[in-house]
Design a protein around this motif. Structure first.
Motif, PDB file in Angstrom:
ATOM      1  N   ILE A  43     -14.987   4.278 -82.401  1.00  0.00           N
ATOM      2  CA  ILE A  43     -15.301   4.204 -80.972  1.00  0.00           C
ATOM      3  C   ILE A  43     -14.041   4.021 -80.137  1.00  0.00           C
ATOM      4  CG2 ILE A  43     -16.470   2.846 -79.193  1.00  0.00           C
ATOM      5  CD1 ILE A  43     -18.752   2.452 -81.220  1.00  0.00           C
ATOM      6  N   ASP A  44     -13.122   3.131 -80.551  1.00  0.00           N
ATOM      7  CA  ASP A  44     -11.884   2.924 -79.790  1.00  0.00           C
ATOM      8  C   ASP A  44     -11.078   4.216 -79.686  1.00  0.00           C
ATOM      9  OD1 ASP A  44     -12.150   0.338 -78.941  1.00  0.00           O
ATOM     10  OD2 ASP A  44     -10.989  -0.531 -80.588  1.00  0.00           O
ATOM     11  N   ILE A  50     -10.343   9.578 -73.709  1.00  0.00           N
ATOM     12  CA  ILE A  50     -10.884   9.853 -72.380  1.00  0.00           C
ATOM     13  C   ILE A  50      -9.895   9.265 -71.372  1.00  0.00           C
ATOM     14  CG2 ILE A  50     -12.807   9.471 -70.800  1.00  0.00           C
ATOM     15  CD1 ILE A  50     -14.551   9.005 -73.349  1.00  0.00           C
ATOM     16  N   PRO A  51      -9.231  10.097 -70.586  1.00  0.00           N
ATOM     17  CA  PRO A  51      -8.170   9.592 -69.702  1.00  0.00           C
ATOM     18  C   PRO A  51      -8.570   8.404 -68.835  1.00  0.00           C
ATOM     19  CG  PRO A  51      -8.142  11.971 -69.720  1.00  0.00           C
ATOM     20  CD  PRO A  51      -9.365  11.548 -70.501  1.00  0.00           C
ATOM     21  N   GLU A  62       0.359  16.179 -77.265  1.00  0.00           N
ATOM     22  CA  GLU A  62      -1.004  15.875 -77.706  1.00  0.00           C
ATOM     23  C   GLU A  62      -1.988  15.796 -76.538  1.00  0.00           C
ATOM     24  OE1 GLU A  62      -1.092  12.379 -80.192  1.00  0.00           O
ATOM     25  OE2 GLU A  62       0.696  13.014 -81.259  1.00  0.00           O
ATOM     26  N   GLN A  63      -1.507  15.986 -75.316  1.00  0.00           N
ATOM     27  CA  GLN A  63      -2.385  15.881 -74.150  1.00  0.00           C
ATOM     28  C   GLN A  63      -3.195  17.161 -73.966  1.00  0.00           C
ATOM     29  OE1 GLN A  63      -0.144  14.775 -70.682  1.00  0.00           O
ATOM     30  NE2 GLN A  63       0.518  12.834 -71.569  1.00  0.00           N
ATOM     31  N   LYS A  68      -4.029  16.899 -68.384  1.00  0.00           N
ATOM     32  CA  LYS A  68      -3.331  17.761 -67.424  1.00  0.00           C
ATOM     33  C   LYS A  68      -3.984  17.668 -66.051  1.00  0.00           C
ATOM     34  CE  LYS A  68      -1.774  20.868 -71.034  1.00  0.00           C
ATOM     35  NZ  LYS A  68      -2.085  22.096 -71.752  1.00  0.00           N
ATOM     36  N   MET A  69      -5.309  17.554 -66.032  1.00  0.00           N
ATOM     37  CA  MET A  69      -6.016  17.412 -64.764  1.00  0.00           C
ATOM     38  C   MET A  69      -5.665  16.079 -64.107  1.00  0.00           C
ATOM     39  SD  MET A  69     -10.081  17.688 -63.883  1.00  0.00           S
ATOM     40  CE  MET A  69     -10.244  19.353 -64.466  1.00  0.00           C
ATOM     41  N   VAL A  70      -5.591  15.026 -64.909  1.00  0.00           N
ATOM     42  CA  VAL A  70      -5.214  13.709 -64.378  1.00  0.00           C
ATOM     43  C   VAL A  70      -3.825  13.777 -63.758  1.00  0.00           C
ATOM     44  CG1 VAL A  70      -4.595  11.342 -65.050  1.00  0.00           C
ATOM     45  CG2 VAL A  70      -6.713  12.360 -65.887  1.00  0.00           C
ATOM     46  N   GLU A  71      -2.899  14.420 -64.442  1.00  0.00           N
ATOM     47  CA  GLU A  71      -1.539  14.539 -63.917  1.00  0.00           C
ATOM     48  C   GLU A  71      -1.504  15.352 -62.626  1.00  0.00           C
ATOM     49  OE1 GLU A  71       1.232  15.797 -66.915  1.00  0.00           O
ATOM     50  OE2 GLU A  71       1.049  13.901 -67.985  1.00  0.00           O
TER      51      GLU A  71
END
Length: 163
Positions: A43-44, A50-51, A62-63, A68-71
């Motif tokens: 689970i961890d 999940i960003p 590894e992203q 990429k959307m978060v960035e």
């Protein structure tokens, strides 16, 4: 067309499926839904991918698309707003108790690293981080943070108190 979803209390909400400008490249029609793990040990790892819930960013190579959307979103965010959110996250972690203090230090450090140009905000983050160092008996780090906090905002009383 619109996406229609059932809302709480039996109402209906219509959502526009159009993504914000610049995000169209992140849509992957081939993506399959991921099942939540049954095994507690997994689970961890699942949540850390999940960003929104990740404790730290994975290395660039590894992203995935979500990172990429978060960035892309962060690149458009005002540094002062981001620093304030990071400080608030640090405050929540501090209030959660000693087991979350390491996370609080990380959030305060990220807020300081934003270099948002608000000396008062940066001073508060430094004096908050100093408080954790003081509680952990890391007195040298506490004093260093207090000195920086006072330098950024000489009228920060907590920085003097914690030094």
């Amino acid at each position: 067309g619109k996406i229609i979803m059932a809302a709480e209390k039996g109402g209906i909400i219509e959502l526009d499926p159009k993504l914000p400008e610049g995000m169209e490249g992140f849509v992957n029609p081939e993506r399959k839904a991921t099942r939540f793990p049954d095994n507690p040990e997994d689970i961890d790892a699942y949540i850390n991918n999940i960003p929104l819930f990740a404790k730290q960013r994975p290395p660039k190579e590894e992203q995935g698309d979500a990172w990429k959307m978060v960035e892309a979103i962060e690149a458009n965010q005002d540094p002062k707003v981001k620093a304030t959110e990071l400080k608030n996250n640090g405050n929540e972690c501090f209030k959660a108790g000693p087991k979350r203090w390491k996370d609080a230090i990380t959030f305060y450090t990220q807020a300081i690293d934003e270099e948002c140009g608000d000396a008062r905000l940066e001073s508060v983050c430094l004096s908050n981080r100093a408080l954790i160092h003081m509680k952990q008996k890391n007195y040298g780090k506490c004093i260093d943070d207090c000195k920086l906090a006072i330098k950024k905002n000489p009228s920060n009383p907590k920085a003097y108190l914690r030094a």
